[in-house]
Design a protein around this motif. Sequence first.
Motif, PDB file in Angstrom:
ATOM      1  N   ILE A 186       9.589  -1.593  -6.719  1.00  0.00           N
ATOM      2  CA  ILE A 186       9.388  -0.181  -6.358  1.00  0.00           C
ATOM      3  C   ILE A 186       7.951   0.291  -6.568  1.00  0.00           C
ATOM      4  CG2 ILE A 186      11.806   0.443  -6.791  1.00  0.00           C
ATOM      5  CD1 ILE A 186      10.869   1.639  -9.498  1.00  0.00           C
ATOM      6  N   ALA A 187       7.102  -0.579  -7.140  1.00  0.00           N
ATOM      7  CA  ALA A 187       5.730  -0.162  -7.440  1.00  0.00           C
ATOM      8  C   ALA A 187       4.768  -1.338  -7.319  1.00  0.00           C
ATOM      9  CB  ALA A 187       5.650   0.418  -8.848  1.00  0.00           C
ATOM     10  N   GLU A 188       3.515  -1.008  -7.103  1.00  0.00           N
ATOM     11  CA  GLU A 188       2.459  -2.016  -7.143  1.00  0.00           C
ATOM     12  C   GLU A 188       1.940  -2.062  -8.576  1.00  0.00           C
ATOM     13  OE1 GLU A 188      -2.024  -2.868  -5.339  1.00  0.00           O
ATOM     14  OE2 GLU A 188      -0.805  -1.225  -4.510  1.00  0.00           O
TER      15      GLU A 188
ATOM     16  N   ASN B 156      11.312   4.141 -19.055  1.00  0.00           N
ATOM     17  CA  ASN B 156      10.636   5.430 -18.848  1.00  0.00           C
ATOM     18  C   ASN B 156       9.834   5.420 -17.552  1.00  0.00           C
ATOM     19  OD1 ASN B 156      11.036   7.578 -20.789  1.00  0.00           O
ATOM     20  ND2 ASN B 156      10.216   6.211 -22.354  1.00  0.00           N
ATOM     21  N   VAL B 157       9.122   4.315 -17.299  1.00  0.00           N
ATOM     22  CA  VAL B 157       8.338   4.193 -16.062  1.00  0.00           C
ATOM     23  C   VAL B 157       9.255   4.204 -14.847  1.00  0.00           C
ATOM     24  CG1 VAL B 157       6.797   2.714 -14.720  1.00  0.00           C
ATOM     25  CG2 VAL B 157       6.438   2.969 -17.182  1.00  0.00           C
ATOM     26  N   ARG B 158      10.318   3.428 -14.917  1.00  0.00           N
ATOM     27  CA  ARG B 158      11.242   3.328 -13.777  1.00  0.00           C
ATOM     28  C   ARG B 158      11.863   4.679 -13.446  1.00  0.00           C
ATOM     29  NH1 ARG B 158      13.825  -0.438 -10.929  1.00  0.00           N
ATOM     30  NH2 ARG B 158      13.017  -2.158 -12.192  1.00  0.00           N
ATOM     31  N   LEU B 159      12.338   5.377 -14.472  1.00  0.00           N
ATOM     32  CA  LEU B 159      12.964   6.685 -14.229  1.00  0.00           C
ATOM     33  C   LEU B 159      11.951   7.687 -13.690  1.00  0.00           C
ATOM     34  CD1 LEU B 159      15.334   7.068 -17.314  1.00  0.00           C
ATOM     35  CD2 LEU B 159      16.002   6.901 -14.913  1.00  0.00           C
ATOM     36  N   ALA B 160      10.717   7.620 -14.181  1.00  0.00           N
ATOM     37  CA  ALA B 160       9.675   8.524 -13.688  1.00  0.00           C
ATOM     38  C   ALA B 160       9.453   8.323 -12.194  1.00  0.00           C
ATOM     39  CB  ALA B 160       8.381   8.290 -14.451  1.00  0.00           C
ATOM     40  N   LEU B 161       9.409   7.068 -11.770  1.00  0.00           N
ATOM     41  CA  LEU B 161       9.159   6.767 -10.358  1.00  0.00           C
ATOM     42  C   LEU B 161      10.366   7.136  -9.497  1.00  0.00           C
ATOM     43  CD1 LEU B 161       7.405   3.276 -10.651  1.00  0.00           C
ATOM     44  CD2 LEU B 161       6.328   5.503 -10.304  1.00  0.00           C
ATOM     45  N   GLU B 162      11.564   6.876 -10.017  1.00  0.00           N
ATOM     46  CA  GLU B 162      12.773   7.064  -9.206  1.00  0.00           C
ATOM     47  C   GLU B 162      13.312   8.490  -9.234  1.00  0.00           C
ATOM     48  OE1 GLU B 162      14.635   2.521  -9.373  1.00  0.00           O
ATOM     49  OE2 GLU B 162      15.452   4.062 -10.710  1.00  0.00           O
ATOM     50  N   THR B 163      13.129   9.194 -10.366  1.00  0.00           N
ATOM     51  CA  THR B 163      13.747  10.521 -10.505  1.00  0.00           C
ATOM     52  C   THR B 163      12.742  11.626 -10.820  1.00  0.00           C
ATOM     53  OG1 THR B 163      14.137  10.403 -12.905  1.00  0.00           O
ATOM     54  CG2 THR B 163      15.780   9.350 -11.465  1.00  0.00           C
TER      55      THR B 163
ATOM     56  N   ALA C 118       1.786   6.084 -12.700  1.00  0.00           N
ATOM     57  CA  ALA C 118       2.304   5.934 -14.062  1.00  0.00           C
ATOM     58  C   ALA C 118       1.545   4.819 -14.769  1.00  0.00           C
ATOM     59  CB  ALA C 118       3.793   5.622 -14.038  1.00  0.00           C
ATOM     60  N   ALA C 119       1.396   4.972 -16.082  1.00  0.00           N
ATOM     61  CA  ALA C 119       0.750   3.932 -16.896  1.00  0.00           C
ATOM     62  C   ALA C 119       1.661   3.597 -18.072  1.00  0.00           C
ATOM     63  CB  ALA C 119      -0.605   4.403 -17.404  1.00  0.00           C
ATOM     64  N   TYR C 120       1.755   2.313 -18.356  1.00  0.00           N
ATOM     65  CA  TYR C 120       2.470   1.804 -19.528  1.00  0.00           C
ATOM     66  C   TYR C 120       1.408   1.369 -20.513  1.00  0.00           C
ATOM     67  CZ  TYR C 120       5.228  -1.733 -22.178  1.00  0.00           C
ATOM     68  OH  TYR C 120       5.841  -2.493 -23.152  1.00  0.00           O
ATOM     69  N   ARG C 121       1.471   1.864 -21.769  1.00  0.00           N
ATOM     70  CA  ARG C 121       0.450   1.503 -22.754  1.00  0.00           C
ATOM     71  C   ARG C 121       1.075   0.989 -24.041  1.00  0.00           C
ATOM     72  NH1 ARG C 121      -1.202   4.263 -27.208  1.00  0.00           N
ATOM     73  NH2 ARG C 121      -3.353   3.558 -26.975  1.00  0.00           N
ATOM     74  N   THR C 122       0.372   0.054 -24.656  1.00  0.00           N
ATOM     75  CA  THR C 122       0.775  -0.470 -25.948  1.00  0.00           C
ATOM     76  C   THR C 122      -0.155   0.068 -27.030  1.00  0.00           C
ATOM     77  OG1 THR C 122      -0.689  -2.395 -25.842  1.00  0.00           O
ATOM     78  CG2 THR C 122       1.490  -2.619 -24.817  1.00  0.00           C
ATOM     79  N   PHE C 123       0.263  -0.075 -28.276  1.00  0.00           N
ATOM     80  CA  PHE C 123      -0.559   0.312 -29.420  1.00  0.00           C
ATOM     81  C   PHE C 123      -1.893  -0.435 -29.379  1.00  0.00           C
ATOM     82  CE2 PHE C 123      -1.612   0.315 -34.028  1.00  0.00           C
ATOM     83  CZ  PHE C 123      -1.418   1.650 -34.310  1.00  0.00           C
ATOM     84  N   GLY C 124      -1.833  -1.726 -29.044  1.00  0.00           N
ATOM     85  CA  GLY C 124      -3.031  -2.556 -29.028  1.00  0.00           C
ATOM     86  C   GLY C 124      -3.997  -2.268 -27.895  1.00  0.00           C
TER      87      GLY C 124
ATOM     88  N   GLY D 295       0.797  -1.215   0.000  1.00  0.00           N
ATOM     89  CA  GLY D 295       0.000   0.000   0.000  1.00  0.00           C
ATOM     90  C   GLY D 295       0.827   1.261   0.000  1.00  0.00           C
ATOM     91  N   THR D 296       2.101   1.165   0.386  1.00  0.00           N
ATOM     92  CA  THR D 296       2.966   2.348   0.418  1.00  0.00           C
ATOM     93  C   THR D 296       3.645   2.597  -0.920  1.00  0.00           C
ATOM     94  OG1 THR D 296       4.913   1.093   1.131  1.00  0.00           O
ATOM     95  CG2 THR D 296       3.433   1.900   2.853  1.00  0.00           C
ATOM     96  N   LYS D 297       3.541   1.644  -1.815  1.00  0.00           N
ATOM     97  CA  LYS D 297       4.195   1.803  -3.118  1.00  0.00           C
ATOM     98  C   LYS D 297       3.281   2.529  -4.095  1.00  0.00           C
ATOM     99  CE  LYS D 297       6.768  -2.603  -2.933  1.00  0.00           C
ATOM    100  NZ  LYS D 297       6.899  -3.927  -3.608  1.00  0.00           N
ATOM    101  N   PRO D 298       3.861   3.332  -4.992  1.00  0.00           N
ATOM    102  CA  PRO D 298       3.032   3.925  -6.051  1.00  0.00           C
ATOM    103  C   PRO D 298       2.519   2.826  -6.977  1.00  0.00           C
ATOM    104  CG  PRO D 298       5.363   4.271  -6.511  1.00  0.00           C
ATOM    105  CD  PRO D 298       5.287   3.679  -5.126  1.00  0.00           C
ATOM    106  N   LYS D 299       1.366   3.062  -7.550  1.00  0.00           N
ATOM    107  CA  LYS D 299       0.795   2.072  -8.462  1.00  0.00           C
ATOM    108  C   LYS D 299       1.190   2.372  -9.913  1.00  0.00           C
ATOM    109  CE  LYS D 299      -3.363   1.083  -5.708  1.00  0.00           C
ATOM    110  NZ  LYS D 299      -4.842   1.179  -5.700  1.00  0.00           N
ATOM    111  N   VAL D 300       1.475   1.313 -10.660  1.00  0.00           N
ATOM    112  CA  VAL D 300       1.753   1.429 -12.092  1.00  0.00           C
ATOM    113  C   VAL D 300       0.722   0.588 -12.839  1.00  0.00           C
ATOM    114  CG1 VAL D 300       3.377   0.922 -13.950  1.00  0.00           C
ATOM    115  CG2 VAL D 300       4.216   1.885 -11.799  1.00  0.00           C
ATOM    116  N   LEU D 301       0.052   1.199 -13.804  1.00  0.00           N
ATOM    117  CA  LEU D 301      -1.027   0.557 -14.543  1.00  0.00           C
ATOM    118  C   LEU D 301      -0.514   0.015 -15.871  1.00  0.00           C
ATOM    119  CD1 LEU D 301      -4.135   0.044 -14.906  1.00  0.00           C
ATOM    120  CD2 LEU D 301      -4.240   2.313 -15.964  1.00  0.00           C
ATOM    121  N   LEU D 302      -0.808  -1.246 -16.151  1.00  0.00           N
ATOM    122  CA  LEU D 302      -0.435  -1.861 -17.423  1.00  0.00           C
ATOM    123  C   LEU D 302      -1.648  -1.864 -18.353  1.00  0.00           C
ATOM    124  CD1 LEU D 302       1.485  -3.435 -19.272  1.00  0.00           C
ATOM    125  CD2 LEU D 302       0.784  -5.537 -18.091  1.00  0.00           C
ATOM    126  N   LEU D 303      -1.554  -1.129 -19.457  1.00  0.00           N
ATOM    127  CA  LEU D 303      -2.595  -1.095 -20.482  1.00  0.00           C
ATOM    128  C   LEU D 303      -2.075  -1.843 -21.698  1.00  0.00           C
ATOM    129  CD1 LEU D 303      -3.640   2.658 -20.137  1.00  0.00           C
ATOM    130  CD2 LEU D 303      -4.885   0.655 -19.277  1.00  0.00           C
TER     131      LEU D 303
END
Length: 336
Positions: free
Chosen positions: A27-29, A316-323, A55-61, A3-11
């Motif tokens: 580093i993230a849920e 990109n997601v990792r750097l966003a969360l860490e830096t 943060a969200a990671y998205r694909t073309f599909g 619960g203390t970790k930021p959430k990352v959404l996989l699209l």
Amino acid sequence: MSGTKPKVLLLGQIDHAHASWGSLGDIAELVKPAATNRAEFIQECRDGNLDGVVAAYRTFGSVEITGLIDEELVGVLPKSLKYLAHCGAGYDQVDVHACSAREPPIRVSNVPTAVDDATADVNMFLIIGTLRNFNTSMLALREGKWRGQPPPALGHDPEGKVLGILGMGGIGRNLKKKAEAFGMKVIYHNRRKLSDELADGARYVSFDELLKESDVLSLNLPLNKNTRHIISRAEFAKMKDGVVIVNTARGAVIDEAALVEALDSGKVLSAGLDVFEEEPKIHPGLLRNPNVMLVPHMGTWTVETQTAMEEWAIENVRLALETGKLKSPVPEQADL
């Protein structure tokens, strides 16, 4: 602790870089939407089920789940969302202006150079195939007619032909080197003239000069409101008779109806297309014309390139969360 970790959404889904995605779990849920279509996704956002996603990671599909990342969708995305990592070079599915205008803004990244080599390879395949008029005989061969009855017109060698590149970014510059290996002369047009180092001997010309001088015109520019149908009837009229058109960018940079007319009249000798205006729907005038080489959007369809794209987007997601910074923010947000 989760619960203390930021959430990352996989699209969408991770197909190759499973270890790198899994390591983000340190580093993230990592969460996924339950939705299977846009209406459900919008409701899921409104119900607060994705609150806390940073943060969200998205694909073309993933467009099949969310639809376009447009103004409507940006308006319902969780307010906690700060970063959107798109796993692709072209990001016309994302309304960057709407992302920038939101408060707080959503910072968007893409994978700008991971696709260059593979896409330029397909580009060159289409150039050779269309110049040499291979498609008609490839079709005839499968029908038991050898080269064709009657045989097709002779093709053309690439040596000495002028290749005009519209959009001399990473893919265009990669294509330039490949084309020169086949003896082609390269000219290009961009919004801005490149440095001598980046142009590497390619001659900068105006848009009209590009249309008038090219034996082969290759489209390598992003799709946006300024480039939609940048090639249409007026542009075809300025081209050489018997020009060859190749497009590995986005389908809608060409007016497909105008292209079909130009092919039918003989103004355009042949075309090689990896992208289409209304994918996966193909204009019937392109399907019926044997002088058109059609590839179903496979510019980056290799294990190596797809893996590199996923690794880049995950970074990109990792750097966003860490830096708090993205490795490759899209140019429109350079000042954010």
